[in-house]
Design a protein around this motif. Structure first.
Motif, PDB file in Angstrom:
ATOM      1  N   GLU A  59       0.825  -1.213   0.000  1.00  0.00           N
ATOM      2  CA  GLU A  59       0.000   0.000   0.000  1.00  0.00           C
ATOM      3  C   GLU A  59       0.859   1.264   0.000  1.00  0.00           C
ATOM      4  N   GLN A  60       2.067   1.162   0.588  1.00  0.00           N
ATOM      5  CA  GLN A  60       2.960   2.329   0.660  1.00  0.00           C
ATOM      6  C   GLN A  60       3.901   2.414  -0.548  1.00  0.00           C
ATOM      7  N   GLY A  61       3.704   1.546  -1.552  1.00  0.00           N
ATOM      8  CA  GLY A  61       4.469   1.650  -2.785  1.00  0.00           C
ATOM      9  C   GLY A  61       5.714   0.787  -2.865  1.00  0.00           C
ATOM     10  N   TYR A  62       5.932  -0.062  -1.857  1.00  0.00           N
ATOM     11  CA  TYR A  62       7.087  -0.959  -1.893  1.00  0.00           C
ATOM     12  C   TYR A  62       6.773  -2.192  -2.750  1.00  0.00           C
ATOM     13  N   SER A  63       7.814  -2.880  -3.169  1.00  0.00           N
ATOM     14  CA  SER A  63       7.654  -4.149  -3.901  1.00  0.00           C
ATOM     15  C   SER A  63       8.005  -5.312  -2.975  1.00  0.00           C
ATOM     16  N   CYS A  64       7.267  -6.406  -3.123  1.00  0.00           N
ATOM     17  CA  CYS A  64       7.583  -7.642  -2.376  1.00  0.00           C
ATOM     18  C   CYS A  64       8.054  -8.676  -3.396  1.00  0.00           C
ATOM     19  N   ILE A  65       9.317  -9.067  -3.276  1.00  0.00           N
ATOM     20  CA  ILE A  65       9.937  -9.948  -4.286  1.00  0.00           C
ATOM     21  C   ILE A  65      10.353 -11.264  -3.634  1.00  0.00           C
ATOM     22  N   GLU A  66       9.945 -12.356  -4.261  1.00  0.00           N
ATOM     23  CA  GLU A  66      10.368 -13.686  -3.804  1.00  0.00           C
ATOM     24  C   GLU A  66      11.515 -14.140  -4.705  1.00  0.00           C
ATOM     25  N   CYS A  67      12.683 -14.377  -4.115  1.00  0.00           N
ATOM     26  CA  CYS A  67      13.883 -14.740  -4.869  1.00  0.00           C
ATOM     27  C   CYS A  67      14.221 -16.215  -4.632  1.00  0.00           C
ATOM     28  N   LYS A  68      14.202 -16.997  -5.679  1.00  0.00           N
ATOM     29  CA  LYS A  68      14.600 -18.403  -5.585  1.00  0.00           C
ATOM     30  C   LYS A  68      16.037 -18.507  -6.101  1.00  0.00           C
ATOM     31  N   ILE A  69      16.965 -18.825  -5.205  1.00  0.00           N
ATOM     32  CA  ILE A  69      18.404 -18.765  -5.507  1.00  0.00           C
ATOM     33  C   ILE A  69      18.962 -20.179  -5.557  1.00  0.00           C
ATOM     34  N   SER A  70      19.678 -20.507  -6.621  1.00  0.00           N
ATOM     35  CA  SER A  70      20.291 -21.834  -6.791  1.00  0.00           C
ATOM     36  C   SER A  70      21.805 -21.696  -6.766  1.00  0.00           C
ATOM     37  N   LEU A  71      22.442 -22.412  -5.857  1.00  0.00           N
ATOM     38  CA  LEU A  71      23.905 -22.434  -5.793  1.00  0.00           C
ATOM     39  C   LEU A  71      24.446 -23.455  -6.779  1.00  0.00           C
ATOM     40  N   ARG A  72      25.697 -23.273  -7.190  1.00  0.00           N
ATOM     41  CA  ARG A  72      26.331 -24.252  -8.079  1.00  0.00           C
ATOM     42  C   ARG A  72      26.544 -25.563  -7.336  1.00  0.00           C
ATOM     43  N   SER A  73      26.524 -26.675  -8.070  1.00  0.00           N
ATOM     44  CA  SER A  73      26.658 -28.001  -7.443  1.00  0.00           C
ATOM     45  C   SER A  73      28.023 -28.190  -6.790  1.00  0.00           C
ATOM     46  N   ASP A  74      29.041 -27.452  -7.256  1.00  0.00           N
ATOM     47  CA  ASP A  74      30.389 -27.595  -6.678  1.00  0.00           C
ATOM     48  C   ASP A  74      30.659 -26.566  -5.573  1.00  0.00           C
ATOM     49  N   CYS A  75      29.603 -25.889  -5.100  1.00  0.00           N
ATOM     50  CA  CYS A  75      29.768 -24.894  -4.034  1.00  0.00           C
ATOM     51  C   CYS A  75      30.185 -25.588  -2.743  1.00  0.00           C
ATOM     52  N   LEU A  76      31.295 -25.166  -2.162  1.00  0.00           N
ATOM     53  CA  LEU A  76      31.840 -25.826  -0.977  1.00  0.00           C
ATOM     54  C   LEU A  76      31.337 -25.206   0.319  1.00  0.00           C
ATOM     55  N   LEU A  77      31.247 -23.890   0.375  1.00  0.00           N
ATOM     56  CA  LEU A  77      30.844 -23.202   1.608  1.00  0.00           C
ATOM     57  C   LEU A  77      29.458 -22.597   1.395  1.00  0.00           C
ATOM     58  N   LYS A  78      28.440 -23.435   1.486  1.00  0.00           N
ATOM     59  CA  LYS A  78      27.083 -22.968   1.200  1.00  0.00           C
ATOM     60  C   LYS A  78      26.631 -21.910   2.204  1.00  0.00           C
ATOM     61  N   ALA A  79      26.941 -22.116   3.477  1.00  0.00           N
ATOM     62  CA  ALA A  79      26.513 -21.166   4.504  1.00  0.00           C
ATOM     63  C   ALA A  79      27.109 -19.775   4.262  1.00  0.00           C
ATOM     64  N   ALA A  80      28.367 -19.747   3.790  1.00  0.00           N
ATOM     65  CA  ALA A  80      29.028 -18.461   3.514  1.00  0.00           C
ATOM     66  C   ALA A  80      28.330 -17.732   2.370  1.00  0.00           C
ATOM     67  N   ARG A  81      27.947 -18.488   1.315  1.00  0.00           N
ATOM     68  CA  ARG A  81      27.250 -17.874   0.169  1.00  0.00           C
ATOM     69  C   ARG A  81      25.878 -17.349   0.605  1.00  0.00           C
ATOM     70  N   VAL A  82      25.201 -18.105   1.468  1.00  0.00           N
ATOM     71  CA  VAL A  82      23.893 -17.667   1.975  1.00  0.00           C
ATOM     72  C   VAL A  82      24.045 -16.359   2.740  1.00  0.00           C
ATOM     73  N   PHE A  83      25.068 -16.273   3.577  1.00  0.00           N
ATOM     74  CA  PHE A  83      25.314 -15.056   4.354  1.00  0.00           C
ATOM     75  C   PHE A  83      25.541 -13.856   3.422  1.00  0.00           C
ATOM     76  N   MET A  84      26.309 -14.084   2.345  1.00  0.00           N
ATOM     77  CA  MET A  84      26.591 -12.994   1.401  1.00  0.00           C
ATOM     78  C   MET A  84      25.323 -12.552   0.671  1.00  0.00           C
ATOM     79  N   VAL A  85      24.446 -13.520   0.348  1.00  0.00           N
ATOM     80  CA  VAL A  85      23.175 -13.187  -0.314  1.00  0.00           C
ATOM     81  C   VAL A  85      22.300 -12.357   0.625  1.00  0.00           C
ATOM     82  N   PHE A  86      22.202 -12.786   1.892  1.00  0.00           N
ATOM     83  CA  PHE A  86      21.414 -12.034   2.868  1.00  0.00           C
ATOM     84  C   PHE A  86      21.974 -10.627   3.045  1.00  0.00           C
ATOM     85  N   ASP A  87      23.299 -10.490   3.044  1.00  0.00           N
ATOM     86  CA  ASP A  87      23.941  -9.182   3.204  1.00  0.00           C
ATOM     87  C   ASP A  87      23.548  -8.260   2.060  1.00  0.00           C
ATOM     88  N   VAL A  88      23.542  -8.795   0.813  1.00  0.00           N
ATOM     89  CA  VAL A  88      23.158  -8.003  -0.363  1.00  0.00           C
ATOM     90  C   VAL A  88      21.700  -7.569  -0.252  1.00  0.00           C
TER      91      VAL A  88
END
Length: 670
Positions: free
Chosen positions: A165-194
């Motif tokens: 109602e106040q003009g903001y957008s609500c966006i649902e982001c479905k994020i897929s990590l690469r299969s060879d990603c070693l530190l998944k928790a670290a990538r998640v933290f970086m995504v949340f930071d962004v």
């Protein structure tokens, strides 16, 4: 109110409810969203709580109440089902079992459960579970959670509505990590930071606790409220390394309410299905009628019936000697009635083997976690029935064989992948009936048994010489693992490798009149097969005679009876043998073995009655003086003062009052 008279019923019903909790918790772990399983667990826990409170076991009732709160939170979708949450609930069930068994042993049912209560309250309030108190989460428990649109509670819906109602957008982001990603928790933290620099994160699926523990696959979903466009948010996320793709979806009030309506409809439909299944189960319960009977009473009934069988044999003998027609007819009628009575009594003592099998899924789950292995555990034929005496004894041998298969047999996921196998190993437990025997098989698709490793270990322990080892077949080599103190484990563990166990397994199975065999193929797996008699007390035998002494050979181990001439007896490797159906079969002269006085045979009497017996694929001929006939007998154990007598498993009383020794044909096979 005097409660002691209800104590036995309380203990039995408590055990049944706790077993139901274990079974449904395992199913819930496979299907976290299935409301029916949660309802079944809640129902058992609620019944147990009421029973405990009525009987005055307050500690038991209080712990069950706390477990109920967590189940209720799961049922109302306030708590997400994860492997860590289930670990804590399993811990609570373990404590409840310990308290019930304490009561069964005459105790007060009290136990210090403060730690598990703390963890249950932690889960109930939505706090992350302490990792050091539970085992590592199972990633597979969350597979597929991101495939559907996230659902939002009332609070989250209000935030989204006000923001839109106040003009903001609500966006649902479905994020897929690469299969060879070693530190998944670290990538998640970086995504949340962004995302937090672009707006406000209001929800993630799986939850942040699960994401921090890396207990998810490669995909997760985050919902953010922002002033930026979906394309701009996706572009920022893609700047994080090891991100494979980002899918965005704008959420408006229309599709939000539609998604919530679909979720509500699905829950209602699931609840309706649960109610219908409950009605069906209630109908089934009305049809089935049963009562609880103490096993001691069944044992007493069996002992009386055994005496009746002995007297029946005596009457048949008297009727045969007197040749009195009315007596003969009466005895024949009595024999038919006693046969029907025997079937009923034996069936009363028969218990489904699932009373033993149902403890194994939980055990396999925990062992798989301890060993860091992926196990697909399958049970087949749990409805197969065995005598209660056999059921009581077979549990421990099966436990050891299953633990052995998990530790030694099935490889770690990394090794299996290197071999081109599925990372999840398969362990099958199967039971089925054949003739008068029950077969139980434990099969795995692991590494198999290493013939050379077994041989070298046996030679180093002095079990056999190197020359003898080279002449053994694969089957004979595999049997060496049942030798006392034998182990091929490279290091001792709590699971196996202490050099004890398999010899006890073999001894227990053979004491029940059973046989255990092994088949194995390198990198294909192993099969342990156990053959057991359905019942131990009454058996059909062939009575034979040695001079004036009578012996009984169990009919289940006999292939055929025949009479041979003296010329048919040959000698090979200092052993008397005969040719039987294209095979060379060793002969055992029971007179010589049991030291019965020998008498010379005349040429007219130079005939030898032979009973051909088997054990697996092996065959041996037992030479006797004459065949008497087939008869049902009652097996009586020999006194412990006699010790172990070679090739004799027990004795029986015949109709004429004589005692006949029962021959253990398995003892003739090496």
């Amino acid at each position: 109110m005097e409660m002691n008279q209800y104590l036995e019923m309380f203990i039995e019903e408590s055990k049944e409810h706790l077993q139901a909790c274990n079974d449904y918790l395992l199913e819930l772990e496979k299907n976290p969203g299935n409301l029916e399983f949660i309802n079944e667990i809640f129902r058992s826990a609620h019944t147990l709580k009421g029973m405990s409170a009525t009987m005055g076991f307050e500690d038991l009732a209080n712990l069950t109440h706390q477990m109920e709160n967590v189940l209720d939170a799961i049922r109302n979708q306030k708590v997400t089902v994860t492997s860590n949450v289930l670990d804590v609930v399993f811990m609570a069930v373990d404590d409840l079992e310990a308290m019930v068994y304490s009561i069964a042993d005459g105790g007060d049912g009290k136990k210090n459960v403060s730690e598990v209560v703390r963890l249950l309250k932690q889960i109930e309030t939505g706090q992350p579970v302490s990792q050091e108190k539970t085992t590592t989460s199972d990633p597979s428990a969350h597979t597929g959670q991101n495939e559907r649109t996230q659902s939002f509670n009332d609070y989250e819906q209000n935030i989204i509505a006000q923001s839109l109602e106040q003009g903001y957008s609500c966006i649902e982001c479905k994020i897929s990590l690469r299969s060879d990603c070693l530190l998944k928790a670290a990538r998640v933290f970086m995504v949340f930071d962004v995302l937090e620099k672009s707006g406000e994160v209001i929800k993630s699926n799986p939850t942040t606790e699960i994401l921090e523990q890396e207990a998810f696959d490669q995909t997760f979903t985050v919902t953010v409220i922002t002033t930026e466009s979906a394309e701009a948010v996706a572009a920022k996320i893609m700047k994080v390394s090891e991100i494979e793709k980002v899918e965005t979806k704008l959420i408006d009030l229309g599709n939000l309410r539609s998604a919530q309506a679909e979720t509500a409809a699905a829950v209602a439909e699931e609840a309706k299905g649960t109610a219908e299944s409950e009605q069906v189960s209630l109908k089934e319960k009305k049809v089935s009628k049963s009562i609880r009977v103490n096993i001691d009473r069944l044992d007493r009934l069996m002992n009386l019936f055994e005496e009746l069988i002995i007297d029946k044999g005596r009457l048949e003998q008297i009727a045969k000697e007197l040749k009195h027609a009315p007596l003969t007819q009466t005895v024949e009628h009595m024999s038919r009635l006693s046969g029907d009575l025997q079937d009923i009594i034996l069936k009363m003592r028969m218990v489904p083997i699932d009373t033993v099998f149902n403890r194994f899924p939980r055990m396999v789950r925990q062992l798989a976690k301890d060993l860091r292995k992926e196990i697909d555990f399958k049970i087949e034929g749990a409805e197969t029935e065995l005598d209660r005496t056999v059921i009581d004894e077979i549990g421990d041998p099966l436990v050891h064989l299953i633990r052995n298969g998990l530790d030694h047999g099935i490889e770690s996921p990394e090794v299996r992948i290197a071999k081109g196998k599925n990372p999840a190993g398969t362990l099958e437990l199967k039971a089925y009936t054949s003739g008068n025997h029950v077969f139980i098989e434990i099969k795995d698709d692991g590494a198999g048994i290493n013939r050379e490793k077994v041989l070298q270990k046996a030679i180093s322990k002095g079990i056999l010489s190197e020359e003898d080892g080279n002449s053994l077949t694969d089957s004979q080599v595999y049997q060496l693992i049942f030798s006392s103190g034998f182990s091929t484990a490279d290091q001792i563990s709590d699971i196996s490798g202490r050099g004890v166990g398999l010899d006890v397994v073999k001894h227990t199975i053979e004491s029940l009149g059973g046989v255990i065999t092994i088949e194995s193929e390198p990198d294909k797996g192993s099969l342990f097969s156990i053959q057991l008699p359905m019942t131990l007390s009454i058996m059909t035998v062939l009575l034979v005679e040695l001079e004036n002494e009578k012996y009984a050979i169990p009919l289940s181990s006999i292939i055929e009876t025949l009479i041979i001439n003296e010329t048919d007896i040959l000698e090979a490797h200092h052993q008397k043998v005969m040719e039987y159906r294209g095979k060379v079969v060793p002969l055992v002269f029971l007179k010589e073995l049991f030291k019965v006085p020998l008498q010379e045979k005349s040429e007219e009497e130079a005939l030898y009655p032979v009973v051909v017996v088997k054990k697996g694929e092996k065959q041996i001929g037992l030479v006797v003086d004459s065949f008497i006939g087939q008869q049902e007998v009652v097996l009586k154990p020999l006194s412990r003062y006699l010790g172990d007598i070679q090739a004799i498993s027990g004795a029986t009383i015949l109709g004429d009052g004589q005692v006949a020794l029962i021959i253990d044909s398995n003892a003739f096979f090496l």
